[in-house]
Design an enzyme around this catalytic site. Structure first.
Site, short mmCIF file in Angstrom:
data_model
loop_
_atom_site.label_atom_id
_atom_site.label_comp_id
_atom_site.label_asym_id
_atom_site.label_seq_id
_atom_site.Cartn_x
_atom_site.Cartn_y
_atom_site.Cartn_z
N HIS A 298 -64.93 -73.29 -26.50
CA HIS A 298 -65.11 -72.79 -25.38
C HIS A 298 -65.52 -74.07 -24.14
CE1 HIS A 298 -66.93 -70.51 -21.88
NE2 HIS A 298 -66.52 -69.36 -22.63
N HIS B 108 -63.84 -77.08 -20.35
CA HIS B 108 -63.42 -75.62 -20.98
C HIS B 108 -62.13 -75.71 -21.53
CE1 HIS B 108 -67.24 -75.00 -18.68
NE2 HIS B 108 -67.33 -74.25 -19.60
N GLU C 101 -73.45 -53.18 -3.22
CA GLU C 101 -73.72 -54.32 -2.34
C GLU C 101 -73.08 -55.60 -2.90
OE1 GLU C 101 -77.59 -51.60 -2.13
OE2 GLU C 101 -76.22 -52.62 -3.78
N ILE D 188 -64.73 -64.35 -27.66
CA ILE D 188 -65.52 -65.67 -27.68
C ILE D 188 -66.47 -65.59 -26.34
CG2 ILE D 188 -65.69 -67.93 -28.01
CD1 ILE D 188 -65.18 -66.53 -30.55
N HIS E 185 -88.53 -51.75 -0.02
CA HIS E 185 -87.65 -51.98 1.16
C HIS E 185 -87.95 -53.08 2.31
CE1 HIS E 185 -86.21 -48.66 -1.21
NE2 HIS E 185 -85.28 -48.39 -0.32
N ASN F 273 -60.52 -62.71 -25.82
CA ASN F 273 -60.44 -63.58 -27.00
C ASN F 273 -61.76 -63.33 -27.96
OD1 ASN F 273 -62.65 -65.03 -25.75
ND2 ASN F 273 -61.02 -66.33 -24.57
N ARG G 257 -85.08 -51.47 12.69
CA ARG G 257 -85.02 -50.15 12.61
C ARG G 257 -85.82 -49.50 13.86
NH1 ARG G 257 -88.51 -45.66 10.82
NH2 ARG G 257 -87.23 -43.97 10.11
N GLY H 33 -66.05 -69.54 -10.64
CA GLY H 33 -66.94 -70.07 -11.57
C GLY H 33 -68.18 -69.18 -11.77
#
Length: 672
Positions: free
Chosen positions: A266, A35, A415, A194, A477, A192, A524, A124
């Site tokens: 790019h 790039h 999260e 783009i 859940h 930019n 739980r 990245g």
């Protein structure tokens, strides 16, 4: 500002910045991938940052009070590689620049913190860097509260692109940073317009300045190709009492006659002809990878600019009381205090005597109550589930703008942002992060959790409500595939403890490793104490061990984790009553068991018996121990989940899904 004006008004700056651009073009062209456009567009901003503002000494890239520089737009990796080479970094040599993106090179396609010391974090996946930076900034403030401004007083600078700001994680990160008033966090936006597909406006019309302002940031802007304007904005940023967002208006592929300001610059090489034309436009007559000696020397002087600050800091460190200096060095090194092992042993002995029947999430809270006082470096938190995750203990205090000495962070319903911030907290150095949410919502944190594993960040993910045992909240859940996902991730320890003792042992391991993240999958529902005889040995460190031996001839081995170990033990009682010798193996961490020598694994899982695994999750991770490791399909079975859960009380769900002692007995008998 156009090239002619830049060259005329800022000749020295132009030469420095053009060296970055030339190396970026040459390296991407040699690699046949990469790039180039982003480094070409942000070279002016980076040059001003490193020349005039960043506190950095290239000869000591890890000194503790340096400014942190994070390239969130990691695809533009040649920007940081070029900077490091030009400044004289010992790792990033010209050969490394020439071998960009090649096998064995330190100059990977995206910056990797485990390859190059001066790379603060692996970026990245877009948005991760800016979210890591929030953790870096919080860690700096926490350490300053612990040790004083003479020990920790620096900024975190970030270069982020349009993609970073489109990713949802950025919204979580900027909201948290704004609320925390992290005034030493400065984000430089490569504006930019783009992306890979074309103009940003094809997919997004967000007013980013208004967005950041709404989140409580100071918002500035500058011409990203005018060094005076860039300097003005950065100078203002350093005086803010809030985090700062600088809109740097740039042109991607700056100077390329055919590809500047287009997506063609790019994500692919410019091509030999275009590079020649671009260098002509720059007035850069030098061959590929050639940097004139005077320009290289000027950059090396910039790289050494922070040496005086480092020397002053080292003198202040030397003047500290010996015990304070030693404690700072221990925390920065990530070493656990000696008191931790003592605290864990005492805790295990106490609970073995008292035999509490508690959920492992409650057991985790009990462990933390013993651990947090002896580990002042822990920074805990939760994604708005503190009362469910039980991650806050007495005396921690809240970390916020009014109390940087606090050690508990309210992350809000964020999260992903929480997980990425925890990565940044550890990478900064000096703190041990842990954070909680429901196990099912690892889905929301997944990108950052994967990077924890890739980077070797020992973040601790406290993931409660680990199965259908959470009951009435239902299948949205109730995690069933999440253990398999976590176990499939390289360099991750997935703990599912069966009782309070295994929970303590899991925490001890999670808080002493310096290279591996841990997932604590916690129940739980209440679970009885199963480890009834105290031992100082950490049996969970073996990953799996014999919890209950067969009486008489061993015919069956039952393997289980977490809440299902109790079920396996009850099934053993039923089988033993029929003279069917049954061993029960608790497997709190498959990864650690797999790491044991074969002789140990063979002792725990010998050949020639029926094997049944019991877990309220999908079967997939168990096949190694059912079909491999001396097992065979004709004598292997599984009692667990085959699909999603349902909404009902936990006891009824276990009965309806057939995860009971009686079902285990029936499975065993069908295989004998």
């Amino acid at each position: 500002m156009d090239i002619a004006t830049l060259r005329a008004k800022h000749a020295n700056h132009w030469s420095l910045a053009t060296a970055i651009r030339a190396l970026a073009m040459d390296s991407v062209q040699a690699a046949k991938s990469g790039h180039p456009g982003m480094p070409m567009g942000m070279a002016d901003v980076a040059t001003v940052l490193f020349q005039k503002h960043l506190k950095f000494d290239v000869s000591a890239p890890r000194w503790a009070d340096r400014d942190r520089f994070i390239l969130s737009a990691g695809h533009g990796s040649m920007l940081i590689y070029a900077l490091l080479y030009l400044m004289g970094d010992k790792q990033v040599t010209l050969d490394q620049i020439k071998n960009f993106r090649q096998w064995g090179a330190l100059t990977a396609g995206h910056p990797e913190n485990f390859l190059i010391d001066a790379v603060e974090t692996t970026t990245g996946p877009l948005g991760q860097g800016i979210a890591n930076a929030v953790g870096f900034a919080m860690a700096e403030q926490s350490l300053q509260a612990r040790f004083g401004a003479k020990v920790q007083d620096h900024r975190t600078w970030v270069i982020a692109g349009d993609g970073c700001l489109m990713e949802g994680i950025s919204h979580e990160a900027i909201g948290l940073a704004g609320m925390q008033k992290l005034s030493k966090l400065i984000v430089l936006w490569d504006n930019n317009n783009i992306t890979i597909d074309g103009r940003v406006t094809m997919s997004d019309i967000t007013d980013q300045r208004a967005r950041f302002a709404a989140a409580g940031w100071t918002v500035l802007h500058c011409d990203g190709h005018d060094p005076d304007d860039i300097d003005r904005a950065m100078t203002l940023a350093k005086g803010s009492d809030r985090p700062v967002f600088i809109d740097c208006k740039t042109i991607i592929g700056f100077g390329s006659p055919q590809k500047a300001d287009t997506n063609s610059a790019h994500g692919s090489p410019l091509g030999d002809d275009e590079i020649t034309a671009t260098k002509a436009a720059y007035g850069w007559p030098h061959a590929s990878f050639v940097i004139p000696a005077d320009i290289k020397a000027a950059w090396e002087k910039i790289g050494a600019r922070g040496a005086a600050s480092r020397a002053e800091w080292e003198a202040r460190q030397a003047a500290l009381p010996a015990n304070k200096r030693a404690e700072f060095e221990r925390q920065m090194a990530g070493d656990a205090p000696k008191k931790l092992a003592t605290a864990i042993r005492a805790f295990k002995k106490d609970v073995t005597e008292k035999a509490p029947k508690v959920a492992t999430r409650k057991a985790s809270e009990m462990v933390l109550a013993a651990v947090n006082p002896v580990m002042p470096e822990t920074l805990g938190g939760s994604a708005d589930l503190t009362g469910s995750n039980l991650t806050q203990t007495a005396g921690m205090g809240l970390f916020n703008a009014e109390n940087r000495a606090g050690r508990y962070i309210h992350y809000g319903i964020r999260e992903h942002g929480m997980a990425a911030a925890m990565n940044g907290i550890w990478l900064h150095g000096g703190s041990r992060p842990y954070g909680g949410t429901f196990f099912c919502f690892t889905d929301y944190a997944r990108g950052a959790m994967r990077l924890s594993a890739l980077m070797g960040v020992p973040a601790v993910y406290v993931m409660t409500h680990d199965s259908i045992g959470l009951g009435e909240d239902g299948p949205t859940h109730q995690p069933v595939e999440h253990l398999a996902i976590c176990r499939a991730t390289p360099n991750t320890w997935t703990f599912r403890p069966a009782d309070v003792v295994e929970t303590a042992e899991a925490w001890e391991l999670a808080l002493t490793t310096k290279t591996t993240p841990s997932v604590l999958a916690l129940s739980r529902q209440n679970l009885p104490l199963l480890r009834k005889t105290h031992t100082n040995q950490n049996l969970t460190a073996k990953g799996g061990y014999v919890l209950e031996e067969a009486a008489g001839k061993r015919q069956v081995i039952l393997m289980a984790t977490g809440s299902e170990v109790e079920i396996a033990l009850k099934a053993r009682d039923l089988l033993q009553a029929e003279a069917i010798g049954t061993r029960v193996v608790s497997m709190p961490c498959m990864e650690l068991f797999a790491a044991q020598e074969e002789t140990y694994r063979r002792r725990v899982l010998p050949a020639g018996t029926v094997r049944v695994a019991v877990e309220a999750a999908v079967r997939q991770p168990w096949d190694r121990y059912l079909l491999g490791e001396r097992g065979r399909e004709a004598k292997a079975g599984f009692v667990g989940m085959e699909g999603f859960g349902a909404s009902a009380p936990a006891d009824q769900l276990y009965a309806e899904f057939g995860i009971t002692p009686e079902a285990v007995v029936a499975k065993v008998k069908s295989l004998l």
